[in-house]
Write an enzyme that holds these catalytic residues in place. Structure first.
Site, mmCIF file in Angstrom:
data_model
loop_
_atom_site.group_PDB
_atom_site.id
_atom_site.type_symbol
_atom_site.label_atom_id
_atom_site.label_comp_id
_atom_site.label_asym_id
_atom_site.label_seq_id
_atom_site.Cartn_x
_atom_site.Cartn_y
_atom_site.Cartn_z
ATOM 1 N N GLU A 88 29.191 11.758 -18.488
ATOM 2 C CA GLU A 88 28.522 10.513 -18.081
ATOM 3 C C GLU A 88 27.983 9.903 -19.359
ATOM 4 O O GLU A 88 27.058 10.433 -19.970
ATOM 5 C CB GLU A 88 27.423 10.821 -17.064
ATOM 6 N N CYS A 121 21.270 4.374 -19.184
ATOM 7 C CA CYS A 121 22.696 4.154 -19.460
ATOM 8 C C CYS A 121 23.242 2.976 -18.665
ATOM 9 O O CYS A 121 24.222 2.353 -19.064
ATOM 10 C CB CYS A 121 23.495 5.421 -19.208
ATOM 11 N N GLU A 167 26.008 -0.596 -27.222
ATOM 12 C CA GLU A 167 24.885 -0.110 -26.418
ATOM 13 C C GLU A 167 23.656 0.021 -27.321
ATOM 14 O O GLU A 167 23.685 0.726 -28.326
ATOM 15 C CB GLU A 167 25.224 1.249 -25.811
ATOM 16 N N LYS A 199 21.106 22.914 -21.784
ATOM 17 C CA LYS A 199 20.479 22.540 -23.059
ATOM 18 C C LYS A 199 19.817 21.165 -22.928
ATOM 19 O O LYS A 199 20.498 20.138 -22.874
ATOM 20 C CB LYS A 199 21.483 22.498 -24.213
HETATM 21 P P1 ADP Z 1 21.404 10.041 -28.185
HETATM 22 O O1 ADP Z 1 22.246 9.512 -29.313
HETATM 23 O O2 ADP Z 1 20.980 8.981 -27.240
HETATM 24 O O3 ADP Z 1 20.301 10.959 -28.609
HETATM 25 P P2 ADP Z 1 23.265 12.096 -27.703
HETATM 26 O O4 ADP Z 1 24.573 11.876 -27.049
HETATM 27 O O5 ADP Z 1 23.221 12.306 -29.175
HETATM 28 O O6 ADP Z 1 22.354 10.903 -27.281
HETATM 29 O O7 ADP Z 1 22.498 13.314 -27.045
HETATM 30 C C1 ADP Z 1 22.646 13.739 -25.712
HETATM 31 C C2 ADP Z 1 22.650 15.257 -25.693
HETATM 32 O O8 ADP Z 1 23.766 15.721 -26.432
HETATM 33 C C3 ADP Z 1 21.428 15.918 -26.328
HETATM 34 O O9 ADP Z 1 21.079 17.074 -25.581
HETATM 35 C C4 ADP Z 1 21.945 16.308 -27.698
HETATM 36 O O10 ADP Z 1 21.252 17.409 -28.262
HETATM 37 C C5 ADP Z 1 23.366 16.689 -27.381
HETATM 38 N N1 ADP Z 1 24.290 16.646 -28.530
HETATM 39 C C6 ADP Z 1 24.250 15.832 -29.615
HETATM 40 N N2 ADP Z 1 25.275 16.112 -30.448
HETATM 41 C C7 ADP Z 1 25.994 17.103 -29.886
HETATM 42 C C8 ADP Z 1 27.182 17.825 -30.250
HETATM 43 N N3 ADP Z 1 27.836 17.563 -31.373
HETATM 44 N N4 ADP Z 1 27.619 18.772 -29.393
HETATM 45 C C9 ADP Z 1 26.990 19.026 -28.241
HETATM 46 N N5 ADP Z 1 25.877 18.408 -27.851
HETATM 47 C C10 ADP Z 1 25.367 17.450 -28.648
#
Ligand code: ADP
Length: 497
Positions: free
Chosen positions: A266, A300, A400, A191
């Site tokens: 990570e 990161c 961060e 994804k």
């Molecule tokens: P950022 O805040 O920098 O956008 P995220 O950690 O939210 O970073 O996003 C990293 C990835 O995790 C993206 O592919 C996002 O769609 C996915 N993501 C965000 N929320 C969830 C969740 N609750 N469960 C699984 N994947 C998620």
């Protein structure tokens, strides 16, 4: 693909809209028929409509990955054949360097000179490195102390792997996840981040072209709370590999509990970059500059806490400020651009919010400190920002930011700076600048982080393990360390009596 598209419509991949998802070897719309827009962050305009995957699409993709893992050609391929497929994919990535670099720059905003010279070649390199590992997944013979037993181990794939990746290095993150998983014989549901789905989907086309059997790699674009959450919770997914924020990493871990998925994470960082007075300051200043401003600080490992010895603090800060002011900000597709836009409106608000918090808490932005105006006002541009008068307890020194914002902090002694550097919930990376070899190794031992760079910063190589201490996550990517994450060990006992 011809070179230097200045208009997205010149990229053939973007003409077939809405862009579909890859499930079971087929390019399909979302089960719901829904699409979402991915935005060009340099202009704020819609770049493409993309199929919006949700739980039903994740179900279909997991079923396809399960089928491909249990039956069909994939489990019967020899290690050498798996290696060849990965090698072929590396070649295809290289052959499409210009197109992939332009897609990456349009979708993410990053300067084309970096997507072309780093993101795409390092992606190809990653597939090529792991192509080599497919034939080297050896077990062991175990000298047990029970008579007549012949005991050995097999390294087997984990099964169906869900991989959730972020938007800062969309293509490279896809390769970091896919290459080792496939080398080890797993099947995957990937994804991509909702902000940057395009290069992973184009990579999906190249995966099909390379000849991977259907269902081995499935790519489902969509939002984190829907598609990502469904993947993390899915009962037929054996492992989740995640790169993203610490906050979401914790949710992934909770979601994985239902069927005790293996999880590697990570996550975030607040990395210290430490300049000692004996360092070659010209290189240290340049290193401090790229450590925080590369990829607009959306890294990161960004060196966001710059510790500088008191005796050279003013000199380093003025060098850093001068260099930051000379960086050329602009649309990523302009070959002269050093600093592109942030990825999204949300990220723009987040970063400018942190800048305001810094000012309110008493820090002083000696360079930058605001959103860029005039001809860049429609994009998500933030000026490279250097904060002076920072205290360790301030928000900008603890959290961060994931943007082009550095907090400069003076220090006096080795022990003091090591303790302050380690006073963080994170432990991803650290930089040390010194010409004293004893001091360098002492610091490398003292710093609680998964990576320490000495007289350099942000070095990555497919062969070198990477991952976090503390709340920066666990598990390692790259090198042979990652093979543990994508294989499980079976012990076989044979009674020879
Ligand atoms: P950022 O805040 O920098 O956008 P995220 O950690 O939210 O970073 O996003 C990293 C990835 O995790 C993206 O592919 C996002 O769609 C996915 N993501 C965000 N929320 C969830 C969740 N609750 N469960 C699984 N994947 C998620």
């Amino acid at each position: 693909m011809t070179t230097s598209a200045t208009d997205p419509t010149e990229i053939a991949f973007l003409r077939q809209q809405p862009v579909k998802m890859l499930i079971g070897g087929q390019w399909v719309p979302a089960a719901s028929g829904k699409t979402f827009a991915t935005i060009n962050p340099a202009t704020g305009t819609v770049l493409a409509q993309v199929a919006e995957g949700e739980s039903e699409d994740i179900n279909r993709a997991v079923a396809a990955a399960r089928k491909a893992f249990e039956s069909g050609p994939w489990p019967k391929l020899t290690p050498s054949q798996r290696g060849r497929l990965l090698w072929r994919l590396a070649e295809l990535v290289e052959q499409h360097t210009t197109e992939l670099a332009e897609l990456e720059t349009l979708d993410n905003g990053k300067p084309i000179k970096y997507s072309r010279a780093a993101d795409v070649p390092l992606t190809a390199d990653h597939f090529r490195y792991f192509a080599g590992w497919a034939t080297k997944l050896e077990g062991e013979t175990i000298p047990v102390s029970i008579p007549n037993m012949f005991t050995y181990t097999l390294r087997e794939p984990v099964g169906v792997v869900g991989q959730i990746i972020p938007w800062n290095f969309p293509l490279q993150m896809a390769s970091w996840k896919l290459a080792p998983a496939l080398a080890c014989g797993n099947t995957v549901v990937l994804k991509p981040a909702e902000q940057t789905p395009l290069s992973a989907l184009r990579l999906g086309e190249l995966i099909c072209e390379a000849g991977f059997p259907e269902g081995v790699v499935n790519i489902v674009p969509g939002f984190g709370e829907t598609a990502g959450a469904a993947l993390a919770a899915h009962p037929d997914v054996d492992k989740i590999a995640f790169t993203g924020s610490t906050e979401v990493g914790k949710k992934i871990l909770q979601a994985s509990a239902g069927n005790l998925k293996r999880v590697t994470l990570e996550l975030g960082g607040k990395s210290p970059n430490i300049i000692f007075p004996d360092a070659d300051l010209k290189y240290a200043v340049r290193g401090a500059l790229t450590a925080i401003f590369f990829n607009q600080g959306q890294v990161c490992t960004a060196g966001s806490r710059l510790f500088v010895h008191k005796s050279v603090y003013d000199q380093v800060l003025s060098g850093l400020s001068d260099a930051a002011q000379k960086m050329k900000m602009g649309p990523g597709l302009d070959p002269a651009t050093d600093l592109g836009p942030l990825v999204s409106q949300e990220q723009l608000e987040r970063v400018t919010g942190y800048i305001e918090a810094g000012k309110q808490e008493g820090a002083v932005a000696i360079t930058g400190g605001k959103r860029a105006g005039s001809d860049l006002a429609n994009g998500y541009f933030v000026e490279p920002t250097v904060f002076d008068k920072v205290e360790d307890e301030m928000t900008i020194a603890r959290e961060e930011i994931f943007g082009p914002v550095v907090a400069a902090l003076p220090f006096e002694s080795v022990e003091e700076v090591a303790a302050r550097a380690n006073r963080s919930i994170y432990g991803l990376a650290a930089g040390v600048w010194t010409n004293d070899v004893k001091q360098a190794h002492k610091m490398a031992a003292l710093l609680k982080s998964g990576v320490v760079w000495v007289n350099t910063y942000n070095q990555f190589d497919a062969a070198a393990p990477f991952g976090g201490y503390k709340q920066s996550g666990y598990g390692r990517e790259m090198g042979h360390a990652v093979l543990d994450a994508y294989t499980q060990i079976k012990t076989v006992w044979v009674n020879l009596r």
